[in-house]
Design an enzyme around this catalytic site. Structure first.
Site, PDB file in Angstrom:
ATOM      1  N   GLY A  76      -2.427  47.447  15.733  1.00 29.49           N
ATOM      2  CA  GLY A  76      -3.172  46.519  16.580  1.00 29.49           C
ATOM      3  C   GLY A  76      -3.382  47.066  17.984  1.00 29.49           C
ATOM      4  O   GLY A  76      -4.455  46.911  18.570  1.00 29.49           O
ATOM      5  N   THR A  77      -2.377  47.718  18.526  1.00 27.77           N
ATOM      6  CA  THR A  77      -2.476  48.217  19.903  1.00 27.77           C
ATOM      7  C   THR A  77      -3.596  49.248  20.028  1.00 27.77           C
ATOM      8  O   THR A  77      -4.430  49.173  20.936  1.00 27.77           O
ATOM      9  CB  THR A  77      -1.125  48.837  20.335  1.00 27.77           C
ATOM     10  OG1 THR A  77      -0.130  47.815  20.215  1.00 27.77           O
ATOM     11  CG2 THR A  77      -1.172  49.359  21.747  1.00 27.77           C
ATOM     12  N   ASN A 160      -0.337  34.950  19.689  1.00 30.67           N
ATOM     13  CA  ASN A 160       0.867  35.345  18.939  1.00 30.67           C
ATOM     14  C   ASN A 160       2.109  34.591  19.368  1.00 30.67           C
ATOM     15  O   ASN A 160       3.090  34.558  18.643  1.00 30.67           O
ATOM     16  CB  ASN A 160       1.100  36.858  19.083  1.00 30.67           C
ATOM     17  CG  ASN A 160       1.111  37.302  20.516  1.00 30.67           C
ATOM     18  OD1 ASN A 160       0.135  37.121  21.247  1.00 30.67           O
ATOM     19  ND2 ASN A 160       2.210  37.878  20.941  1.00 30.67           N
ATOM     20  N   GLN A 188      -3.177  38.296  14.477  1.00 32.10           N
ATOM     21  CA  GLN A 188      -2.355  37.247  13.862  1.00 32.10           C
ATOM     22  C   GLN A 188      -3.117  36.437  12.814  1.00 32.10           C
ATOM     23  O   GLN A 188      -2.545  35.510  12.230  1.00 32.10           O
ATOM     24  CB  GLN A 188      -1.791  36.295  14.935  1.00 32.10           C
ATOM     25  CG  GLN A 188      -0.805  36.961  15.899  1.00 32.10           C
ATOM     26  CD  GLN A 188       0.545  37.309  15.242  1.00 32.10           C
ATOM     27  OE1 GLN A 188       0.889  36.828  14.162  1.00 32.10           O
ATOM     28  NE2 GLN A 188       1.321  38.160  15.901  1.00 32.10           N
ATOM     29  N   THR A 246      -5.724  63.633  10.837  1.00 35.48           N
ATOM     30  CA  THR A 246      -5.587  63.504   9.383  1.00 35.48           C
ATOM     31  C   THR A 246      -5.155  62.088   9.034  1.00 35.48           C
ATOM     32  O   THR A 246      -4.198  61.566   9.606  1.00 35.48           O
ATOM     33  CB  THR A 246      -4.574  64.541   8.863  1.00 35.48           C
ATOM     34  OG1 THR A 246      -5.032  65.829   9.262  1.00 35.48           O
ATOM     35  CG2 THR A 246      -4.445  64.487   7.348  1.00 35.48           C
ATOM     36  N   CYS A 335       7.166  42.039  22.375  1.00 36.94           N
ATOM     37  CA  CYS A 335       6.891  42.960  23.486  1.00 36.94           C
ATOM     38  C   CYS A 335       7.342  42.395  24.826  1.00 36.94           C
ATOM     39  O   CYS A 335       7.553  43.130  25.771  1.00 36.94           O
ATOM     40  CB  CYS A 335       5.399  43.252  23.582  1.00 36.94           C
ATOM     41  SG  CYS A 335       4.633  43.404  21.993  1.00 36.94           S
TER      42      CYS A 335
HETATM   43  C1  LIG Z   1      -1.989  39.375  18.967  1.00 38.32           C
HETATM   44  C2  LIG Z   1      -1.456  40.750  18.878  1.00 38.32           C
HETATM   45  N1  LIG Z   1      -2.218  41.782  19.245  1.00 38.32           N
HETATM   46  C3  LIG Z   1      -1.788  43.054  19.152  1.00 38.32           C
HETATM   47  C4  LIG Z   1      -0.532  43.345  18.688  1.00 38.32           C
HETATM   48  C5  LIG Z   1      -0.090  44.769  18.593  1.00 38.32           C
HETATM   49  O1  LIG Z   1      -0.104  45.172  17.240  1.00 38.32           O
HETATM   50  P1  LIG Z   1       0.750  46.442  16.748  1.00 38.32           P
HETATM   51  O2  LIG Z   1       2.180  46.044  16.781  1.00 38.32           O
HETATM   52  O3  LIG Z   1       0.257  46.696  15.368  1.00 38.32           O
HETATM   53  O4  LIG Z   1       0.423  47.551  17.676  1.00 38.32           O
HETATM   54  C6  LIG Z   1       0.314  42.300  18.298  1.00 38.32           C
HETATM   55  C7  LIG Z   1       1.689  42.582  17.840  1.00 38.32           C
HETATM   56  O5  LIG Z   1       2.618  41.855  18.132  1.00 38.32           O
HETATM   57  C8  LIG Z   1      -0.161  40.970  18.382  1.00 38.32           C
HETATM   58  O6  LIG Z   1       0.591  39.932  18.003  1.00 38.32           O
END
Ligand SMILES: Cc1ncc(COP(=O)(O)O)c(C=O)c1O
Length: 390
Positions: A76-77, A160, A188, A246, A335
């Site tokens: 996600g990041t 989240n 989410q 890759t 986080c």
């Molecule tokens: C709403 C939201 N965006 C982004 C992320 C980041 O995702 P990832 O942990 O796969 O990098 C999270 C993870 O907690 C999330 O809840």
């Protein structure tokens, strides 16, 4: 598979979920036997390429989009970072509109790009429980348009921490009326709802495999057809030159399998999870009348229940107590653990003790009963009034 065998109760599924054994089975051959590089032209490479493109087609058909609109990422990041970079660099956006309750994977890139002289940003106003005020969105878009600035609107589908959900069709319609680009962090919700991304007015959307029993470190960015996007990672030109490196074939296969299972079992699993969430809310609010929900019990994300307790001697260390009793929950997003929640702060509730419970298909009503009993014991409630123990 039961997590109960570990003796721990896992109620932090918005942070991550346990890998589904069916997903692991699907991934194993690609870790063990089919080790080829998908870019190699001989048989090992062709096998890997086939697995990768089959996974992409599966995901595309589940999200009702074309395979060419999907880029597999490391999570996600990365997807959030790429979406913002693409909008600013390739799609002509110079102003970002976003609420203060976005995930840090959006807030921090916005802050970063805000240091460039050409990019400006402004916060969107929040209504009750942190829902974005759509009147403010339209007003700000109109102001920026008058200044000749094209906007990027970043609004997550479900928060989240609180599970509050955004109305994507309504936001997308407003964004389009002002020629803005709309990016939604759907980390989410993809894997939790059958989302037909292709028929939503969304230009960019992100997902993360580990939120729905897929492997950690695997994600997706959807880029609407017709948008001229370039890469964040430069190199060998993989992923149609949108993300070099890759490909992590086993992880991508796992992502697709996890999404397939989630959608296959949605009608069976989601009502059960909804029921557990209501059950927990009912029990705790009966236990302590001063508990309040951060979010929306009826319209909120069915996998998240965020409850606030007034800060008292008994509630202050409730998270620690739950951990000591082998119940895994969090105070907000993983986080922000330890630094305080920016979401609660934006809601004006940082002086309360927030506990986020988040559920998966593997939770049971026994899990909920045990969590309630530990909370009851901790609060030592005799008259249901937390004020009495202040
Ligand atoms: C709403 C939201 N965006 C982004 C992320 C980041 O995702 P990832 O942990 O796969 O990098 C999270 C993870 O907690 C999330 O809840």
């Amino acid at each position: 598979m039961t997590l109960a065998s570990t003796g721990r109760i896992y109620l932090d599924n918005a942070a991550t979920t346990a890998l589904d054994p069916e997903v692991l089975e699907a991934m194993l051959p690609h870790l063990r036997d089919h080790f080829g590089n998908p870019s190699s032209l001989y048989s090992y490479g062709r096998e890997a390429r086939l697995a990768l493109e089959t996974a992409r087609k599966t995901v595309a058909s589940l999200l009702r989009v074309r395979p060419s609109t999907l880029v597999f990422t490391s999570g996600g990041t990365e997807s959030d970072n790429m979406a913002i970079a693409v909008a600013l660099r390739d799609l002509g956006c110079t102003h970002i509109l976003y609420p203060p309750t976005e995930h840090h994977a959006v807030l921090h890139p916005v802050e970063y790009y805000g240091k460039c002289q050409t990019v400006t940003s402004s916060l969107l106003q929040l209504g009750p429980e942190g829902v974005v005020n759509l009147g403010d969105l339209a007003n700000q878009l109109s102001t920026q348009q008058a200044l000749g600035r094209k906007c990027l609107v970043c609004i997550m589908h479900a928060n989240n921490e609180t599970g509050v959900m955004a109305d994507l069709p309504a936001i997308g319609k407003i964004a389009r009326a002002y020629d803005a680009v709309f990016f939604s962090d759907c980390v989410q919700t993809i894997g939790h709802y059958p989302l037909a991304l292709g028929s939503l007015p969304v230009d960019l959307a992100s997902a993360s495999g580990h939120k729905f029993h897929g492997p950690r470190g695997t994600g997706l960015l959807y880029i609407r057809e017709g948008l001229n996007a370039g890469p964040l990672l430069h190199g060998g030109g993989q992923e149609r030159n949108l993300r070099s490196g890759t490909e992590n074939v086993a992880a991508v296969v796992g992502f697709a399998k996890a999404l397939e299972i989630a959608m296959r079992d949605y009608d069976r699993d989601s009502p059960r999870i909804r029921h557990l969430r209501f059950h927990l809310y009912r029990e705790i609010s009966q236990l302590a009348s001063e508990t309040r929900i951060n979010g929306d019990l009826i319209r909120g994300l069915y996998t998240v229940l965020n409850l606030s307790f007034p800060k008292t001697e008994r509630t202050a260390d409730i998270l620690l107590h739950l951990d000591q009793q082998s119940i895994c929950v969090s105070g907000g997003s993983a986080c922000s653990a330890g630094t305080g929640s920016h979401v609660m702060k934006a809601l004006g509730r940082s002086d309360e003790v927030a506990v986020r419970f988040s559920f998966s298909k593997w939770n049971t009503s026994e899990d909920i009963d045990r969590a309630v009993s530990v909370i009851r014991q901790k609060l030592d409630l005799r008259n249901g009034d937390l004020g009495a123990v202040r």
